[in-house]
Design an enzyme around this catalytic site. Structure first.
Site, PDB file in Angstrom:
ATOM      1  N   ARG A 234       0.837  -1.216   0.062  1.00 20.76           N
ATOM      2  CA  ARG A 234      -0.133   0.199   0.046  1.00 20.76           C
ATOM      3  C   ARG A 234       0.870   1.214  -0.021  1.00 20.76           C
ATOM      4  O   ARG A 234       1.704   1.370   0.988  1.00 20.76           O
ATOM      5  CB  ARG A 234      -0.886   0.054   1.186  1.00 20.76           C
ATOM      6  CG  ARG A 234      -1.957  -1.066   1.178  1.00 20.76           C
ATOM      7  CD  ARG A 234      -3.071  -0.830   0.097  1.00 20.76           C
ATOM      8  NE  ARG A 234      -4.237  -1.809   0.190  1.00 20.76           N
ATOM      9  CZ  ARG A 234      -5.462  -1.716   0.567  1.00 20.76           C
ATOM     10  NH1 ARG A 234      -5.504  -0.888   1.512  1.00 20.76           N
ATOM     11  NH2 ARG A 234      -6.264  -2.500   0.540  1.00 20.76           N
ATOM     12  N   CYS A 278      -8.737  -7.612  -2.759  1.00 20.59           N
ATOM     13  CA  CYS A 278     -10.171  -7.421  -2.331  1.00 20.59           C
ATOM     14  C   CYS A 278     -10.888  -6.636  -3.882  1.00 20.59           C
ATOM     15  O   CYS A 278     -10.416  -5.545  -4.235  1.00 20.59           O
ATOM     16  CB  CYS A 278     -10.675  -6.397  -1.438  1.00 20.59           C
ATOM     17  SG  CYS A 278     -12.203  -6.117  -0.888  1.00 20.59           S
ATOM     18  N   THR A 280     -13.132  -4.697  -4.080  1.00 19.21           N
ATOM     19  CA  THR A 280     -13.796  -3.428  -3.975  1.00 19.21           C
ATOM     20  C   THR A 280     -12.562  -2.469  -4.137  1.00 19.21           C
ATOM     21  O   THR A 280     -12.843  -1.331  -4.410  1.00 19.21           O
ATOM     22  CB  THR A 280     -14.050  -3.276  -2.456  1.00 19.21           C
ATOM     23  OG1 THR A 280     -12.712  -3.488  -1.549  1.00 19.21           O
ATOM     24  CG2 THR A 280     -15.161  -4.103  -1.952  1.00 19.21           C
ATOM     25  N   ARG A 287      -7.450   4.801  -2.422  1.00 20.50           N
ATOM     26  CA  ARG A 287      -8.532   5.510  -1.725  1.00 20.50           C
ATOM     27  C   ARG A 287      -7.844   6.821  -1.350  1.00 20.50           C
ATOM     28  O   ARG A 287      -7.123   6.995  -0.950  1.00 20.50           O
ATOM     29  CB  ARG A 287      -8.821   4.743  -0.230  1.00 20.50           C
ATOM     30  CG  ARG A 287      -9.897   5.187   0.606  1.00 20.50           C
ATOM     31  CD  ARG A 287     -10.410   4.269   1.527  1.00 20.50           C
ATOM     32  NE  ARG A 287      -9.556   4.469   2.812  1.00 20.50           N
ATOM     33  CZ  ARG A 287      -9.740   5.388   3.676  1.00 20.50           C
ATOM     34  NH1 ARG A 287     -10.787   6.142   3.556  1.00 20.50           N
ATOM     35  NH2 ARG A 287      -8.999   5.411   4.811  1.00 20.50           N
ATOM     36  N   GLU A 323     -10.623   1.738   8.732  1.00 21.90           N
ATOM     37  CA  GLU A 323     -11.855   0.792   8.454  1.00 21.90           C
ATOM     38  C   GLU A 323     -12.199   0.020   9.707  1.00 21.90           C
ATOM     39  O   GLU A 323     -11.240  -0.430  10.476  1.00 21.90           O
ATOM     40  CB  GLU A 323     -11.488  -0.217   7.301  1.00 21.90           C
ATOM     41  CG  GLU A 323     -12.537  -0.951   6.895  1.00 21.90           C
ATOM     42  CD  GLU A 323     -12.320  -1.955   5.629  1.00 21.90           C
ATOM     43  OE1 GLU A 323     -11.141  -2.437   5.750  1.00 21.90           O
ATOM     44  OE2 GLU A 323     -13.286  -2.060   4.796  1.00 21.90           O
TER      45      GLU A 323
HETATM   46  P1  ADP Z   1      -6.907   1.964   3.961  1.00 27.84           P
HETATM   47  O1  ADP Z   1      -7.207   3.514   3.730  1.00 27.84           O
HETATM   48  O2  ADP Z   1      -5.498   1.816   3.622  1.00 27.84           O
HETATM   49  O3  ADP Z   1      -7.887   0.945   3.142  1.00 27.84           O
HETATM   50  P2  ADP Z   1      -7.604   2.111   6.654  1.00 27.84           P
HETATM   51  O4  ADP Z   1      -9.064   2.758   6.360  1.00 27.84           O
HETATM   52  O5  ADP Z   1      -7.657   1.024   7.611  1.00 27.84           O
HETATM   53  O6  ADP Z   1      -6.791   1.589   5.456  1.00 27.84           O
HETATM   54  O7  ADP Z   1      -6.675   3.412   7.250  1.00 27.84           O
HETATM   55  C1  ADP Z   1      -5.571   2.860   7.473  1.00 27.84           C
HETATM   56  C2  ADP Z   1      -4.740   3.860   8.519  1.00 27.84           C
HETATM   57  O8  ADP Z   1      -4.697   5.358   7.641  1.00 27.84           O
HETATM   58  C3  ADP Z   1      -5.446   4.323   9.707  1.00 27.84           C
HETATM   59  O9  ADP Z   1      -4.793   4.557  10.987  1.00 27.84           O
HETATM   60  C4  ADP Z   1      -6.323   5.535   9.355  1.00 27.84           C
HETATM   61  O10 ADP Z   1      -6.665   6.399  10.513  1.00 27.84           O
HETATM   62  C5  ADP Z   1      -5.267   6.283   8.465  1.00 27.84           C
HETATM   63  N1  ADP Z   1      -6.017   7.330   7.740  1.00 27.84           N
HETATM   64  C6  ADP Z   1      -6.763   7.091   6.503  1.00 27.84           C
HETATM   65  N2  ADP Z   1      -6.725   8.135   5.925  1.00 27.84           N
HETATM   66  C7  ADP Z   1      -6.403   9.151   6.518  1.00 27.84           C
HETATM   67  C8  ADP Z   1      -6.253  10.600   6.561  1.00 27.84           C
HETATM   68  N3  ADP Z   1      -6.779  11.264   5.628  1.00 27.84           N
HETATM   69  N4  ADP Z   1      -5.516  11.266   7.529  1.00 27.84           N
HETATM   70  C9  ADP Z   1      -4.790  10.489   8.489  1.00 27.84           C
HETATM   71  N5  ADP Z   1      -4.834   9.047   8.559  1.00 27.84           N
HETATM   72  C10 ADP Z   1      -5.543   8.579   7.690  1.00 27.84           C
HETATM   73  N1  DAR Z   2     -15.304  -7.109   5.369  1.00 30.71           N
HETATM   74  C1  DAR Z   2     -14.886  -7.332   4.088  1.00 30.71           C
HETATM   75  C2  DAR Z   2     -14.248  -5.918   3.529  1.00 30.71           C
HETATM   76  C3  DAR Z   2     -14.387  -5.485   2.186  1.00 30.71           C
HETATM   77  C4  DAR Z   2     -13.924  -4.242   2.004  1.00 30.71           C
HETATM   78  N2  DAR Z   2     -12.778  -3.701   2.594  1.00 30.71           N
HETATM   79  C5  DAR Z   2     -11.652  -3.858   2.348  1.00 30.71           C
HETATM   80  N3  DAR Z   2     -11.143  -4.659   1.226  1.00 30.71           N
HETATM   81  N4  DAR Z   2     -10.673  -3.743   3.284  1.00 30.71           N
HETATM   82  C6  DAR Z   2     -16.289  -7.610   3.283  1.00 30.71           C
HETATM   83  O1  DAR Z   2     -16.550  -8.271   2.333  1.00 30.71           O
HETATM   84  O2  DAR Z   2     -17.135  -6.856   3.723  1.00 30.71           O
END
Ligand code: ADP
Ligand code: DAR
Length: 367
Positions: A234, A278, A280, A287, A323
């Protein structure tokens, strides 16, 4: 041989309408597959079978799975991304390809009346010569980490991305302590302990934790590469500010450097773009998010109202820790466009800018 799994799937079809993999699974198609293919496809669905509340319900385990099991994945992708089953993805980072942007394409949230926010853009990438994380052995996970540690030397020597690699692998020369790991997680730099995620465990993606896991972090902590999470890599840029172009453009420039590193060939599909674990994330694997306080829309202490308002705007709401985490105590939520596939990278960052403007108006109206 699969009588029990097929019976589980049939029962889940009736009870879990939101579980896309379960709903798109066709036993008649499954019966046409050979024994190796049946084993592979059932592995892809295991997370959705073991976690009935899944929404996507499956993960690819080989880079070729989307093509090898197209009758299944085409249906699942169409359902999740709301596109045609024969949809083709196109990648494009050029903001001039997007209509209706502010002058010069500068996506400055200050022009929307917003203060500096934490901005982040991330993409997933998977090396083409390894299985995807759901089907890797421990040795393969460590071998991939070793390959990346050699690649990181190019970044360490680069004036714009210099930093260090932090490994979770026991015995790795860059292994960090539990306290150092937790500090990186709390700083939103490192990913959470995957062995606590039932979806990733059932998918095989969290296996062998923490072997082969770590992250590269630039000295200024604004450029990060995760190793061994849901995708092999990532790659992300993150900083506090108002101009979204800064993280978007810096990530693209960084990707151009990474793409030029010997030994790194990423899995790409002619029809589906960037190949990801995934479905998605397929296509852009991008993202783009901001952390923003929404005290009115989160006044009840949950993200439910914010999610209800954000969804029709094409936005997803996550907690302050990412997430599956709660909102921040101050009402901080993570906002990002929901679309990843059959949308370009440029359209995603533009959608974040336009979406935040609309969400700000809804937050003010809720006051
Ligand atoms: P991903 O975005 O890679 O799918 P997550 O949603 O789990 O994974 O986020 C991973 C980490 O990145 C978490 O600690 C989240 O708080 C942080 N994060 C995501 N977006 C931001 C942002 N805009 N600013 C600060 N931290 C962020
Ligand atoms: N719990 C999985 C998450 C899918 C989307 N999020 C990912 N890929 N981190 C589901 O199938 O709902």
């Amino acid at each position: 041989m699969y009588e029990q799994k097929l019976a589980q799937i049939a029962a889940l079809k009736a009870d879990q309408p939101q579980n896309i993999a379960i709903q798109c699974f066709d036993p008649a198609y499954f019966a046409t597959l050979g024994p190796d293919e049946q084993a592979r496809l059932m592995t892809c669905l295991n997370s959705g079978i073991e976690n009935p509340d899944s929404e996507m319900g499956c993960y690819a385990c080989q880079p070729s799975d989307y093509d090898d099991f197209r009758p299944f994945f085409a249906k699942a992708l169409a359902r999740n991304h709301r596109v045609a089953e024969d949809a083709k993805h196109t990648n494009n980072w050029d903001l001039s390809s997007v209509d209706g942007l502010p002058d010069e394409g500068v996506l400055d949230m200050a022009a929307l009346g917003l203060p500096p926010l934490s901005m982040r853009v991330r993409v997933g990438r998977n090396l083409a010569d390894f299985p995807l994380p759901g089907s890797m052995t421990r040795d393969q996970r460590v071998a991939l980490e070793t390959r990346m540690m050699a690649a990181f030397q190019v970044l360490i020597d680069h004036p714009d991305y210099g930093g260090a690699y932090h490994s979770l692998t026991p015995g790795n020369l860059n292994q960090i302590t539990q306290a150092q790991y937790q500090e990186l997680v709390d700083a939103h730099i490192m990913f959470k302990d995957m062995s606590n995620d039932s979806y990733l465990l059932a998918a095989g993606i969290a296996a062998d934790w923490p072997h082969g896991r770590g992250c590269y972090v630039s000295d200024d902590r604004s450029f990060i590469i995760w190793v061994g999470e849901e995708d092999h890599l990532r790659i992300m840029c993150m900083e506090r500010g108002t101009v979204l172009n800064r993280v978007f453009d810096r990530l693209k420039t960084a990707l151009d450097v990474v793409n030029g590193i010997d030994g790194l060939t990423f899995a790409m599909s002619d029809d589906y773009g960037v190949v990801t674990s995934c479905p998605t994330n397929l296509g852009t694997a991008m993202r783009a998010s901001v952390h923003i306080q929404l005290p009115n829309l989160t006044a009840d202490g949950t993200d439910q109202k914010a999610k209800a308002i954000a969804k029709p705007l094409g936005l997803s709401v996550r907690g302050a820790g990412g997430e599956h985490t709660p909102i921040g105590a101050d009402g901080t939520v993570d906002i990002s466009p929901s679309a990843r596939f059959c949308i370009t990278e440029a359209q995603i960052i533009a959608a974040l800018y336009k979406g935040i403007a609309l969400l700000k108006a809804e937050e003010e109206a809720a006051g």
